[in-house]
Design an enzyme around this catalytic site. Sequence first.
Site, PDB file in Angstrom:
ATOM      1  N   ARG A  20      29.271   0.467  44.165  1.00 11.08           N
ATOM      2  CA  ARG A  20      29.575  -0.889  43.704  1.00 11.08           C
ATOM      3  C   ARG A  20      30.798  -1.498  44.403  1.00 11.08           C
ATOM      4  O   ARG A  20      31.029  -2.695  44.324  1.00 11.08           O
ATOM      5  CB  ARG A  20      29.774  -0.879  42.173  1.00 11.08           C
ATOM      6  CG  ARG A  20      28.492  -0.616  41.406  1.00 11.08           C
ATOM      7  CD  ARG A  20      28.734  -0.237  39.953  1.00 11.08           C
ATOM      8  NE  ARG A  20      29.082   1.182  39.801  1.00 11.08           N
ATOM      9  CZ  ARG A  20      29.284   1.785  38.628  1.00 11.08           C
ATOM     10  NH1 ARG A  20      29.195   1.098  37.507  1.00 11.08           N
ATOM     11  NH2 ARG A  20      29.585   3.070  38.579  1.00 11.08           N
ATOM     12  N   GLN A  80      30.973  18.910  45.847  1.00 15.13           N
ATOM     13  CA  GLN A  80      29.775  18.794  45.003  1.00 15.13           C
ATOM     14  C   GLN A  80      28.527  18.855  45.884  1.00 15.13           C
ATOM     15  O   GLN A  80      28.522  18.323  46.992  1.00 15.13           O
ATOM     16  CB  GLN A  80      29.824  17.468  44.233  1.00 15.13           C
ATOM     17  CG  GLN A  80      28.708  17.329  43.210  1.00 15.13           C
ATOM     18  CD  GLN A  80      28.859  16.075  42.355  1.00 15.13           C
ATOM     19  OE1 GLN A  80      29.912  15.421  42.376  1.00 15.13           O
ATOM     20  NE2 GLN A  80      27.813  15.744  41.627  1.00 15.13           N
ATOM     21  N   SER A 109      38.909  11.017  35.752  1.00 15.78           N
ATOM     22  CA  SER A 109      38.133  10.340  36.793  1.00 15.78           C
ATOM     23  C   SER A 109      39.069   9.844  37.883  1.00 15.78           C
ATOM     24  O   SER A 109      40.134   9.291  37.576  1.00 15.78           O
ATOM     25  CB  SER A 109      37.426   9.119  36.212  1.00 15.78           C
ATOM     26  OG  SER A 109      36.197   9.493  35.683  1.00 15.78           O
ATOM     27  N   ASP A 111      38.696   7.290  39.387  1.00 13.94           N
ATOM     28  CA  ASP A 111      38.687   5.823  39.412  1.00 13.94           C
ATOM     29  C   ASP A 111      39.310   5.210  38.170  1.00 13.94           C
ATOM     30  O   ASP A 111      39.048   4.053  37.852  1.00 13.94           O
ATOM     31  CB  ASP A 111      37.255   5.303  39.638  1.00 13.94           C
ATOM     32  CG  ASP A 111      36.307   5.612  38.490  1.00 13.94           C
ATOM     33  OD1 ASP A 111      36.674   6.411  37.605  1.00 13.94           O
ATOM     34  OD2 ASP A 111      35.195   5.053  38.474  1.00 13.94           O
ATOM     35  N   SER A 412      72.659 -21.864  75.957  1.00 10.87           N
ATOM     36  CA  SER A 412      71.298 -22.135  75.497  1.00 10.87           C
ATOM     37  C   SER A 412      70.297 -21.788  76.593  1.00 10.87           C
ATOM     38  O   SER A 412      70.557 -21.995  77.775  1.00 10.87           O
ATOM     39  CB  SER A 412      71.147 -23.626  75.168  1.00 10.87           C
ATOM     40  OG  SER A 412      72.006 -23.940  74.099  1.00 10.87           O
TER      41      SER A 412
HETATM   42  C1  UD1 Z   1      31.680   7.102  33.696  1.00  6.92           C
HETATM   43  C2  UD1 Z   1      31.113   7.685  32.406  1.00  6.92           C
HETATM   44  C3  UD1 Z   1      31.136   6.596  31.334  1.00  6.92           C
HETATM   45  C4  UD1 Z   1      32.557   6.086  31.158  1.00  6.92           C
HETATM   46  C5  UD1 Z   1      33.157   5.628  32.474  1.00  6.92           C
HETATM   47  C6  UD1 Z   1      34.628   5.353  32.293  1.00  6.92           C
HETATM   48  C7  UD1 Z   1      29.428   9.351  33.025  1.00  6.92           C
HETATM   49  C8  UD1 Z   1      27.989   9.643  33.141  1.00  6.92           C
HETATM   50  N1  UD1 Z   1      29.756   8.119  32.614  1.00  6.92           N
HETATM   51  O1  UD1 Z   1      30.836   6.064  34.128  1.00  6.92           O
HETATM   52  O2  UD1 Z   1      30.653   7.119  30.102  1.00  6.92           O
HETATM   53  O3  UD1 Z   1      32.563   5.037  30.197  1.00  6.92           O
HETATM   54  O4  UD1 Z   1      33.017   6.657  33.480  1.00  6.92           O
HETATM   55  O5  UD1 Z   1      35.220   4.868  33.480  1.00  6.92           O
HETATM   56  O6  UD1 Z   1      30.235  10.242  33.236  1.00  6.92           O
HETATM   57  N2  UD1 Z   1      31.741  11.283  40.332  1.00  6.92           N
HETATM   58  C9  UD1 Z   1      31.604  12.525  40.902  1.00  6.92           C
HETATM   59  N3  UD1 Z   1      30.349  12.978  41.187  1.00  6.92           N
HETATM   60  C10 UD1 Z   1      29.237  12.251  40.916  1.00  6.92           C
HETATM   61  C11 UD1 Z   1      29.395  10.974  40.331  1.00  6.92           C
HETATM   62  C12 UD1 Z   1      30.660  10.527  40.027  1.00  6.92           C
HETATM   63  O7  UD1 Z   1      32.591  13.217  41.172  1.00  6.92           O
HETATM   64  O8  UD1 Z   1      28.145  12.732  41.205  1.00  6.92           O
HETATM   65  C13 UD1 Z   1      33.104  10.770  40.081  1.00  6.92           C
HETATM   66  C14 UD1 Z   1      33.340   9.427  40.726  1.00  6.92           C
HETATM   67  O9  UD1 Z   1      33.888   9.604  42.037  1.00  6.92           O
HETATM   68  C15 UD1 Z   1      34.319   8.756  39.780  1.00  6.92           C
HETATM   69  C16 UD1 Z   1      34.009   9.401  38.435  1.00  6.92           C
HETATM   70  O10 UD1 Z   1      33.269  10.576  38.712  1.00  6.92           O
HETATM   71  O11 UD1 Z   1      35.656   9.012  40.131  1.00  6.92           O
HETATM   72  C17 UD1 Z   1      33.211   8.482  37.528  1.00  6.92           C
HETATM   73  O12 UD1 Z   1      32.002   8.122  38.194  1.00  6.92           O
HETATM   74  P1  UD1 Z   1      31.405   6.652  38.079  1.00  6.92           P
HETATM   75  O13 UD1 Z   1      30.160   6.615  38.876  1.00  6.92           O
HETATM   76  O14 UD1 Z   1      32.439   5.656  38.343  1.00  6.92           O
HETATM   77  O15 UD1 Z   1      31.004   6.646  36.542  1.00  6.92           O
HETATM   78  P2  UD1 Z   1      30.953   5.361  35.596  1.00  6.92           P
HETATM   79  O16 UD1 Z   1      29.697   4.647  35.823  1.00  6.92           O
HETATM   80  O17 UD1 Z   1      32.205   4.606  35.694  1.00  6.92           O
HETATM   81 MG    MG Z   2      33.710   4.602  37.087  1.00  8.79          MG
END
Ligand code: UD1
Ligand code: MG
Length: 482
Positions: A20, A80, A109, A111, A412
Site C-alpha cells: 500500500r 520469513q 510491528s 510499521d 568589488s
Molecule cells: C495488522 C494486524 C491487525 C492490526 C494492525 C495494526 C494481522 C493479521 N493484522 O494488520 O489486526 O490491527 O496490524 O497495525 O496481524 N509482516 C511480516 N510478514 C508478513 C506480513 C506482515 O513480517 O508476512 C509485518 C509487516 O512488515 C508489518 C507488520 O507485520 O510491519 C504488520 O503487517 P501489515 O501487513 O501492515 O498488517 P496490517 O494490515 O496493518
Molecule cells: Mg500495518
Amino acid sequence: MGMSHSALAVVILAAGQGTRMKSATAKVLHTLSGVPMIGHVLSTAQALEPEHLIVVVRHEREQVEAAVADWAPEARCVVQDEIPGTGRALEVAIAALPKAFTGDVVVVSGDVPLLDSDTLRVVLDHHRDQSVPATIITTVLDDPTGYGRVIRGGDGRVLRVVEEADATPEEHGVLEVNAGSYVFSRSAVAEALGSIGTHNSQGEKYLTDVVEALATGHAVGAVRVEDSWLLQGINDRVQLGEVQALLNQMIVRGHQLAGVTVHDPASFFVDLGVELASDVEILPGVQLRGDTSIASGAVIGPDTTLLDTTVGEGAVVVRTHAEGAHIRAGANVGPFSFLRPGADIGEDGKVGAFVEIKNSTLARGAKVPHLSYIGDADIGEGTNIGAGAITANYDGVNKHRTVVGSHSRTGSHTVFVAPVTLGDGSYTAAGAVVRRDVPAGALAVSVASQRNLEGWVEANRDGTPAATAAKKAAGGKKATKG
Ligand code: UD1
Ligand code: MG
C-alpha cells in the site's frame, strides 16, 4: 519467579511487502523525523533490554538488514519463507530462539513507530501479573478502518481478533482495534501458531488467529491504551504523513518545554537527532535536519533549512540553506545565503545576500557580504571580501585553494584564480583578476586603465535617447572627441 520467567525476547515484524506504500523502498525504511521507521521500533525494543532481539525480514531484505545492522548491531534478522502473514513471521522468529528460552516474547510491528517502551512495559507487567498466555494491546478509534477488530464476549473477555477483510458488517462496527503488538509466553504461542491455518480472505497465516486459539480454555489479557495515536500503524503514505506530523509535534513540544521559543510550531520541522540549547529562537518556516545543533541565544529563520550544521551562541541565520556547515558564535548569515559542506563561518563573521560558500574557512570577523562564490578558500581574520567576489577554484580538472590573509580589503568583483595567496592587509582593485600572489600590504590591480572616448555616443548612436541626453548635458554644443 525463576530466571526463565523474567527472560525476554522482542520480535519485530518487518517482512511484509508494504504494497500500500506503492514504493521501491521497503515500508519500514521510510523515514520519520530523520530516522527510518525500523530505527524507531528498534530503539523502543532496545529500551526493554531483551536477551534476544529478532527482526523478521523478507521483502527488500538487503536494505532492511543493513538498516537493522546500523541501528541495532545486536539484533538478529531471520528470514520469513514464502508462507505469508504475521503469524508465519512470528513462527519463524520463535523457531530461531534457543530451545531453552521459555520466557516472554514481546511482538511489535515494524510499521507502528510511535509505540513507546513505557507502554510496552505496562503491558509486559500486566501480562506477568495475570499469568496469561497472551496479552494484546487495544485502543478505541473513531474510525477503525483498516485495523483488526477486537471481539469480546458478554463478560468482556477477549474472544478473538477479526481482520477487516474477514469481518461481518456487525463486526465492522466495533471501534476497539488490535494494535498489532502483543506479549506472549513462548511455549503457548508456539503451540497456538502450529494450530492455525491460512483460511481467510487473504490466504495468510494471521498472527491475530492465535488470540482465538489461546482464548479457548485460557483468559487472554488485554491492555487498552487511551492515547490511540501511539498505536497508529503505517500502511500507506497518508498514514505516513499523519504519523510524521504527530511525531514532529511531540519533538517540537519537547524543545519548547526545554526552553526554545518557537514562533510557529506548525511550520517548524525538526529531526530527532537535532540538539537545541535553551533560549534558541525559531522563526516560522524552519527545518533542522540530521546532526544539527544550535547553541543558546541563536535566532534561526524565517525560512531556513539547516542539515548537519552547527550554529554557535547568539548567531543569527536568516533565510538560509546550509548543509554540513559551521556557523560560529555571533556570526550573521543571510538573507539568501547558501552554505555547502565545509563552510566554516568564524565568530562574529558575516555572510550576506546571494553568497555561496563551500569548503572554506572564514576566520573571526571575516565578511563576505554580497553576491559572491567562495569555494576552497581560507579568509583571514577581519578581512572583508568585496561584493561580487568569485574564487575560480576549479581548472576543469582539479580544485585549488585561495588564501587571503587577515584584515584584507578586496575590491568589488575580484576574481581569485586559484591557487593564489594574498598576504595580510592586502587590497585588490575593483574588477581585479588575481592570478599571481599578492604580498602583504600590496594593492593588486589587473585591469587596464580607463580611456574615455568623448563624443562617442553622439557620433555613433545618433537619434537614440542616450545621444539626446548627451547632447542636452553638453548644453547644445557638440561634445569634442577626446
Ligand atoms: C495488522 C494486524 C491487525 C492490526 C494492525 C495494526 C494481522 C493479521 N493484522 O494488520 O489486526 O490491527 O496490524 O497495525 O496481524 N509482516 C511480516 N510478514 C508478513 C506480513 C506482515 O513480517 O508476512 C509485518 C509487516 O512488515 C508489518 C507488520 O507485520 O510491519 C504488520 O503487517 P501489515 O501487513 O501492515 O498488517 P496490517 O494490515 O496493518
Ligand atoms: Mg500495518
